[in-house]
Scaffold this motif. Structure first.
Motif, mmCIF file in Angstrom:
data_model
loop_
_atom_site.group_PDB
_atom_site.id
_atom_site.type_symbol
_atom_site.label_atom_id
_atom_site.label_comp_id
_atom_site.label_asym_id
_atom_site.label_seq_id
_atom_site.Cartn_x
_atom_site.Cartn_y
_atom_site.Cartn_z
ATOM 1 N N ALA A 110 0.837 -1.205 0.000
ATOM 2 C CA ALA A 110 0.000 0.000 0.000
ATOM 3 C C ALA A 110 0.874 1.258 0.000
ATOM 4 O O ALA A 110 0.568 2.238 -0.705
ATOM 5 C CB ALA A 110 -0.932 0.001 1.203
ATOM 6 N N LEU A 111 1.957 1.238 0.769
ATOM 7 C CA LEU A 111 2.875 2.376 0.758
ATOM 8 C C LEU A 111 3.554 2.525 -0.602
ATOM 9 O O LEU A 111 3.771 3.653 -1.071
ATOM 10 C CB LEU A 111 3.929 2.219 1.850
ATOM 11 N N THR A 112 3.867 1.417 -1.249
ATOM 12 C CA THR A 112 4.472 1.465 -2.575
ATOM 13 C C THR A 112 3.508 2.067 -3.596
ATOM 14 O O THR A 112 3.916 2.852 -4.457
ATOM 15 C CB THR A 112 4.903 0.050 -3.011
ATOM 16 N N VAL A 113 2.233 1.714 -3.493
ATOM 17 C CA VAL A 113 1.238 2.299 -4.395
ATOM 18 C C VAL A 113 1.141 3.806 -4.182
ATOM 19 O O VAL A 113 1.074 4.584 -5.142
ATOM 20 C CB VAL A 113 -0.136 1.612 -4.196
ATOM 21 N N GLN A 114 1.178 4.241 -2.931
ATOM 22 C CA GLN A 114 1.111 5.675 -2.652
ATOM 23 C C GLN A 114 2.363 6.398 -3.148
ATOM 24 O O GLN A 114 2.279 7.519 -3.669
ATOM 25 C CB GLN A 114 0.923 5.910 -1.151
ATOM 26 N N ILE A 115 3.518 5.774 -3.027
ATOM 27 C CA ILE A 115 4.750 6.369 -3.556
ATOM 28 C C ILE A 115 4.672 6.468 -5.071
ATOM 29 O O ILE A 115 5.082 7.478 -5.662
ATOM 30 C CB ILE A 115 5.980 5.554 -3.096
ATOM 31 N N ALA A 116 4.161 5.427 -5.716
ATOM 32 C CA ALA A 116 4.036 5.447 -7.174
ATOM 33 C C ALA A 116 3.064 6.534 -7.625
ATOM 34 O O ALA A 116 3.291 7.195 -8.645
ATOM 35 C CB ALA A 116 3.583 4.086 -7.686
ATOM 36 N N LYS A 117 1.987 6.739 -6.883
ATOM 37 C CA LYS A 117 1.029 7.799 -7.236
ATOM 38 C C LYS A 117 1.651 9.186 -7.053
ATOM 39 O O LYS A 117 1.463 10.067 -7.887
ATOM 40 C CB LYS A 117 -0.219 7.693 -6.355
ATOM 41 N N ARG A 118 2.364 9.387 -5.967
ATOM 42 C CA ARG A 118 2.896 10.709 -5.660
ATOM 43 C C ARG A 118 4.133 11.059 -6.490
ATOM 44 O O ARG A 118 4.285 12.185 -6.937
ATOM 45 C CB ARG A 118 3.239 10.784 -4.179
ATOM 46 N N GLY A 149 5.458 8.979 -9.162
ATOM 47 C CA GLY A 149 5.454 8.471 -10.529
ATOM 48 C C GLY A 149 6.498 7.409 -10.821
ATOM 49 O O GLY A 149 6.717 7.068 -11.974
ATOM 50 N N THR A 150 7.144 6.870 -9.806
ATOM 51 C CA THR A 150 8.154 5.839 -10.014
ATOM 52 C C THR A 150 8.211 4.926 -8.794
ATOM 53 O O THR A 150 7.809 5.316 -7.692
ATOM 54 C CB THR A 150 9.549 6.447 -10.259
#
Length: 116
Positions: free
Chosen positions: A94-102, A104-105
């Motif tokens: 879930a943290l990885t998804v939020q990092i990817a959203k914020r 972009g990588t």
């Protein structure tokens, strides 16, 4: 040799997971490698609690001490470890998804804003 084999398997799985974690160029891959490291603890705990010829620790029909039984505490710890591992993996994904959203990588080297 067979009594040492589960410990060697646990060490091998842990080392493979740590190697993947150290060489990971993707956060999702790193979370997967961390889950592999966690699975080594399952093998280790079950190897510690295994008794050759052991039965379930239910003493309603037999006299205690008449035959070997497996350790139920180690089995309970393994089940707890599975639940904790699944929870930690879900949280990290879930943290990885939020990092990817914020950002972009999911490449850890490209996340310059997170450096101290």
């Amino acid at each position: 040799m067979t009594h040492v084999l589960p410990y060697l398997v646990a060490a091998y799985v842990f080392i493979v997971g740590c190697y993947g974690l150290a060489t990971s160029r993707n956060l999702i891959h790193a979370v997967g490698c961390l889950a592999v490291c966690q699975s080594a603890t399952y093998v280790l705990l079950l190897a510690v609690g295994y008794r050759d010829g052991g039965t379930a620790p239910v003493f309603s029909d037999i006299r205690p001490g008449s035959r070997p039984v497996v350790d139920p505490v180690v089995q309970a710890l393994t089940l707890t470890d599975v639940v904790v591992g699944a929870t930690v993996t879900a949280l990290l994904l879930a943290l990885t998804v939020q990092i990817a959203k914020r950002h972009g990588t999911v490449d850890p080297d490209e996340l310059r804003e997170l450096r101290g």
